[in-house]
Structures are given as structure tokens and as C-alpha cells.
Motif scaffolding. Structure first.
Motif, PDB file in Angstrom:
ATOM      1  N   VAL A 112       1.188   9.786  -5.312  1.00  0.00           N
ATOM      2  CA  VAL A 112       1.633  11.132  -4.928  1.00  0.00           C
ATOM      3  C   VAL A 112       2.631  11.675  -5.942  1.00  0.00           C
ATOM      4  O   VAL A 112       2.547  12.833  -6.373  1.00  0.00           O
ATOM      5  N   MET A 113       3.595  10.839  -6.357  1.00  0.00           N
ATOM      6  CA  MET A 113       4.609  11.286  -7.313  1.00  0.00           C
ATOM      7  C   MET A 113       3.996  11.611  -8.667  1.00  0.00           C
ATOM      8  O   MET A 113       4.368  12.601  -9.303  1.00  0.00           O
ATOM      9  N   ILE A 114       3.028  10.798  -9.107  1.00  0.00           N
ATOM     10  CA  ILE A 114       2.361  11.063 -10.381  1.00  0.00           C
ATOM     11  C   ILE A 114       1.590  12.375 -10.313  1.00  0.00           C
ATOM     12  O   ILE A 114       1.593  13.171 -11.265  1.00  0.00           O
ATOM     13  N   ALA A 115       0.951  12.644  -9.165  1.00  0.00           N
ATOM     14  CA  ALA A 115       0.201  13.886  -8.975  1.00  0.00           C
ATOM     15  C   ALA A 115       1.141  15.090  -9.038  1.00  0.00           C
ATOM     16  O   ALA A 115       0.829  16.112  -9.661  1.00  0.00           O
ATOM     17  N   VAL A 116       2.298  14.964  -8.399  1.00  0.00           N
ATOM     18  CA  VAL A 116       3.287  16.054  -8.416  1.00  0.00           C
ATOM     19  C   VAL A 116       3.773  16.310  -9.835  1.00  0.00           C
ATOM     20  O   VAL A 116       3.883  17.458 -10.281  1.00  0.00           O
ATOM     21  N   ILE A 117       4.059  15.232 -10.571  1.00  0.00           N
ATOM     22  CA  ILE A 117       4.524  15.358 -11.958  1.00  0.00           C
ATOM     23  C   ILE A 117       3.461  16.040 -12.819  1.00  0.00           C
ATOM     24  O   ILE A 117       3.770  16.888 -13.658  1.00  0.00           O
ATOM     25  N   ALA A 118       2.184  15.680 -12.593  1.00  0.00           N
ATOM     26  CA  ALA A 118       1.088  16.276 -13.356  1.00  0.00           C
ATOM     27  C   ALA A 118       0.990  17.779 -13.101  1.00  0.00           C
ATOM     28  O   ALA A 118       0.789  18.570 -14.028  1.00  0.00           O
ATOM     29  N   VAL A 119       1.152  18.183 -11.846  1.00  0.00           N
ATOM     30  CA  VAL A 119       1.101  19.608 -11.490  1.00  0.00           C
ATOM     31  C   VAL A 119       2.243  20.359 -12.163  1.00  0.00           C
ATOM     32  O   VAL A 119       2.060  21.438 -12.728  1.00  0.00           O
ATOM     33  N   ILE A 120       3.444  19.774 -12.111  1.00  0.00           N
ATOM     34  CA  ILE A 120       4.616  20.390 -12.742  1.00  0.00           C
ATOM     35  C   ILE A 120       4.379  20.562 -14.243  1.00  0.00           C
ATOM     36  O   ILE A 120       4.697  21.604 -14.827  1.00  0.00           O
ATOM     37  N   ALA A 121       3.799  19.536 -14.863  1.00  0.00           N
ATOM     38  CA  ALA A 121       3.539  19.593 -16.305  1.00  0.00           C
ATOM     39  C   ALA A 121       2.543  20.693 -16.647  1.00  0.00           C
ATOM     40  O   ALA A 121       2.680  21.389 -17.663  1.00  0.00           O
ATOM     41  N   LEU A 122       1.550  20.879 -15.794  1.00  0.00           N
ATOM     42  CA  LEU A 122       0.531  21.894 -16.043  1.00  0.00           C
ATOM     43  C   LEU A 122       1.083  23.304 -15.834  1.00  0.00           C
ATOM     44  O   LEU A 122       0.754  24.230 -16.576  1.00  0.00           O
ATOM     45  N   VAL A 123       1.931  23.486 -14.826  1.00  0.00           N
ATOM     46  CA  VAL A 123       2.500  24.809 -14.540  1.00  0.00           C
ATOM     47  C   VAL A 123       3.558  25.166 -15.580  1.00  0.00           C
ATOM     48  O   VAL A 123       3.547  26.242 -16.171  1.00  0.00           O
ATOM     49  N   ASP A 124       4.523  24.257 -15.797  1.00  0.00           N
ATOM     50  CA  ASP A 124       5.570  24.395 -16.816  1.00  0.00           C
ATOM     51  C   ASP A 124       6.219  25.783 -16.801  1.00  0.00           C
ATOM     52  O   ASP A 124       6.171  26.520 -17.779  1.00  0.00           O
ATOM     53  N   ASN A 125       6.835  26.102 -15.684  1.00  0.00           N
ATOM     54  CA  ASN A 125       7.518  27.384 -15.520  1.00  0.00           C
ATOM     55  C   ASN A 125       9.025  27.153 -15.485  1.00  0.00           C
ATOM     56  O   ASN A 125       9.498  26.251 -14.795  1.00  0.00           O
ATOM     57  N   LYS A 179       0.832  -1.206   0.000  1.00  0.00           N
ATOM     58  CA  LYS A 179       0.000   0.000   0.000  1.00  0.00           C
ATOM     59  C   LYS A 179       0.865   1.253   0.000  1.00  0.00           C
ATOM     60  O   LYS A 179       0.526   2.265  -0.617  1.00  0.00           O
ATOM     61  N   THR A 180       1.977   1.189   0.721  1.00  0.00           N
ATOM     62  CA  THR A 180       2.882   2.344   0.783  1.00  0.00           C
ATOM     63  C   THR A 180       3.447   2.643  -0.589  1.00  0.00           C
ATOM     64  O   THR A 180       3.539   3.805  -1.000  1.00  0.00           O
ATOM     65  N   ARG A 181       3.822   1.603  -1.308  1.00  0.00           N
ATOM     66  CA  ARG A 181       4.377   1.771  -2.660  1.00  0.00           C
ATOM     67  C   ARG A 181       3.353   2.406  -3.581  1.00  0.00           C
ATOM     68  O   ARG A 181       3.660   3.330  -4.337  1.00  0.00           O
ATOM     69  N   ILE A 182       2.115   1.921  -3.523  1.00  0.00           N
ATOM     70  CA  ILE A 182       1.056   2.443  -4.377  1.00  0.00           C
ATOM     71  C   ILE A 182       0.761   3.903  -4.044  1.00  0.00           C
ATOM     72  O   ILE A 182       0.637   4.754  -4.930  1.00  0.00           O
ATOM     73  N   LEU A 183       0.664   4.218  -2.738  1.00  0.00           N
ATOM     74  CA  LEU A 183       0.374   5.584  -2.305  1.00  0.00           C
ATOM     75  C   LEU A 183       1.485   6.538  -2.734  1.00  0.00           C
ATOM     76  O   LEU A 183       1.224   7.633  -3.238  1.00  0.00           O
ATOM     77  N   SER A 184       2.737   6.113  -2.557  1.00  0.00           N
ATOM     78  CA  SER A 184       3.866   6.955  -2.941  1.00  0.00           C
ATOM     79  C   SER A 184       3.866   7.201  -4.449  1.00  0.00           C
ATOM     80  O   SER A 184       4.155   8.311  -4.903  1.00  0.00           O
ATOM     81  N   ALA A 185       3.535   6.160  -5.211  1.00  0.00           N
ATOM     82  CA  ALA A 185       3.489   6.300  -6.673  1.00  0.00           C
ATOM     83  C   ALA A 185       2.408   7.289  -7.087  1.00  0.00           C
ATOM     84  O   ALA A 185       2.614   8.123  -7.979  1.00  0.00           O
TER      85      ALA A 185
END
Length: 242
Positions: free
Chosen positions: A12-25, A4-10
Motif C-alpha cells: 500500500v505504501m509503495i502504491a501511494v509513493i508511486a502515485v505521488i511520484a506520478l502526480v508530482d504537484n 501478511k500485514t507487513r507485506i500488505l502495508s508495504a
């Protein structure tokens, strides 16, 4: 069966990557890559027992490379200069060079993918790698029987093949938004193969160093290098084929 920890961490990381992609600064991207290099370099320094390798030098190389818009090539030149210095000093071994080779050069290549090809291609690269890694993990847990490599005995052949197939399918879907279906298929498959190589390379280095994880920063995933090992090597394939 699944961590469960592995899945949750994954997630969270995907969510962070998505935010970075949307901001793209530019400044945000520069800062994120700088922090990534700082953390990964220090993990590598400990793994290779490189006493004198300097993360400050690595960050300067990164900054100069970004400023000149040739991050990987500046990194390669700097690597040769450092090699020349070690040879000049008649160093007993070249371990001090290793953190500049891995992960510095691959991270610089990853940034070059972003700089030259844009956020979409970087995001596509990450999606392919995540699909390959997750597919290999879950399929390996479900049906894996045959060991894939003595370098990484927990991986199964079924899992690796399944991961590459998953990466090929999802990568083709994402890539087709910008490229032809044929190009999306072969890029996704080749990038997935290089992602597997990147994962094996990190496993090899850790086994040689006698450690389980490169660090303990990310719950369920180990260190930064444990998470980016596949994507920074796969970046070479993406930069070459796009």
C-alpha cells in the motif's frame, strides 16, 4: 514465516509513493511533507518526553524553509536559535531540543532532496531504502543466523548484507535511467548503508525510551517514524552524492 500485514502495508505504501511520484504537484508534496512532519514530530515528542517542544514551531520552520528554498539550512538555523533559548533559560536538560533534531532536520533534508534534485531522485532514494529494508527482512528470515547489533537484536548480519546487496542491484537499475552505471552503483550502496544506520538509530532511541514502536498508526509497521527512519537518514547521503 512472513507477516501478511507487513507485506500488505508495504504494498500500500509503495502504491501511494508511486502515485505521488506520478502526480508530482508542489502543493500536494508540501501538504504530504507537512502531515509527515506533524505525525513524526509528535511521535518523537512522546518518545523523548519533550513536554514543551512545539509541532507548530516545527511546521513554521518547514514552511519558511520551503518558501526560501533552503529547508535544511533554515532548520539548522532554527535549531541553533532554540538551543540558544534553552541555554539562556538554563534548561535542566536538552530533551526539548530532540524533536527538532530528530525527525525535523532529516525530514527537511528529505524535502531538500526533492526540491533540489527532483522527484526522480526522491523516488530512487525511496526505492533503495525499501529494497534494503525488504531484502534484509526476507533474507534474514530465510538464512539469517548471526545477530547484527545489540541495538536491534532481531536483525541478522546475513539479512543486513543481503538487504544492502538487494538495494545495490535494484538501485543501480533505477539510477541508470538518469545517471551512469558507476555512479548508480556507489550511490545505491552508500545510501543503503545510511539506511541501515537510520534504522539502527530509531531502534536505539526506542530502546532508550523503553518502547517497541514509535506509534501504532500503520498496521504491521508501528508509527510513522518506524517507517521513515531509514529514508530520512539516507537522505543525507543522497543529497551529498547526487
Amino acid at each position: 514465516m512472513f507477516s501478511k500485514t507487513r507485506i500488505l502495508s508495504a504494498i500500500v505504501m509503495i502504491a501511494v509513493i508511486a502515485v505521488i511520484a506520478l502526480v508530482d504537484n508542489f502543493l500536494i508534496n508540501f501538504a504530504i511533507f507537512g502531515v509527515l512532519l506533524f505525525l513524526a514530530f509528535n511521535e518523537s515528542k512522546a518518545m523523548f518526553k519533550s513536554k514543551y517542544a512545539s509541532v507548530f514551531v516545527a511546521l513554521c520552520i518547514f514552511a519558511i524553509g520551503v518558501f526560501l528554498d533552503k529547508p535544511f539550512f533554515i532548520g539548522l538555523l532554527a535549531l541553533i536559535l532554540i538551543l540558544g533559548y534553552l541555554v539562556y533559560k538554563k534548561s535542566e536538560n536538552l530533551n526539548e531540543l530532540m524533536p527538532y533534531i530528530y525527525p525535523t532536520l532529516p525530514i527537511l533534508m528529505l524535502y531538500q532532496v526533492l526540491s533540489y534534485e527532483g522527484m526522480f531522485v526522491l523516488f530512487w532514494l525511496i526505492v533503495i531504502v525499501v529494497a534494503c529494508d525488504s531484502g534484509a527482512y526476507f533474507i534474514g528470515k530465510l538464512i539469517g543466523e548471526r545477530a547484527f547489533s545489540p541495538t536491534s537484536p532481531n536483525k541478522t548480519l546475513e539479512g543486513v548484507v543481503g538487504g544492502i546487496v538487494c538495494a545495490g542491484i535494484l538501485g543501480t537499475i533505477i539510477g541508470s535511467f538518469e545517471f551512469s552505471v558507476v555512479k548508480s552503483i556507489y550511490i545505491s550502496l552508500v545510501v543503503a548503508v545510511f539506511a541501515v544506520i537510520g534504522d539502527l538509530l530509531e531502534s536505539y532511541f526506542k530502546r532508550q525510551a523503553g518502547i517497541k514502536d514509535s506509534g501504532n498508526l500503520i498496521p504491521g509497521h508501528g508509527g510513522v517514524l518506524d517507517r521513515i527512519d531509514a529514508v530520512i537518514i539516507a537522505a543525507f547521503a543522497m543529497a551529498t552524492l547526487v
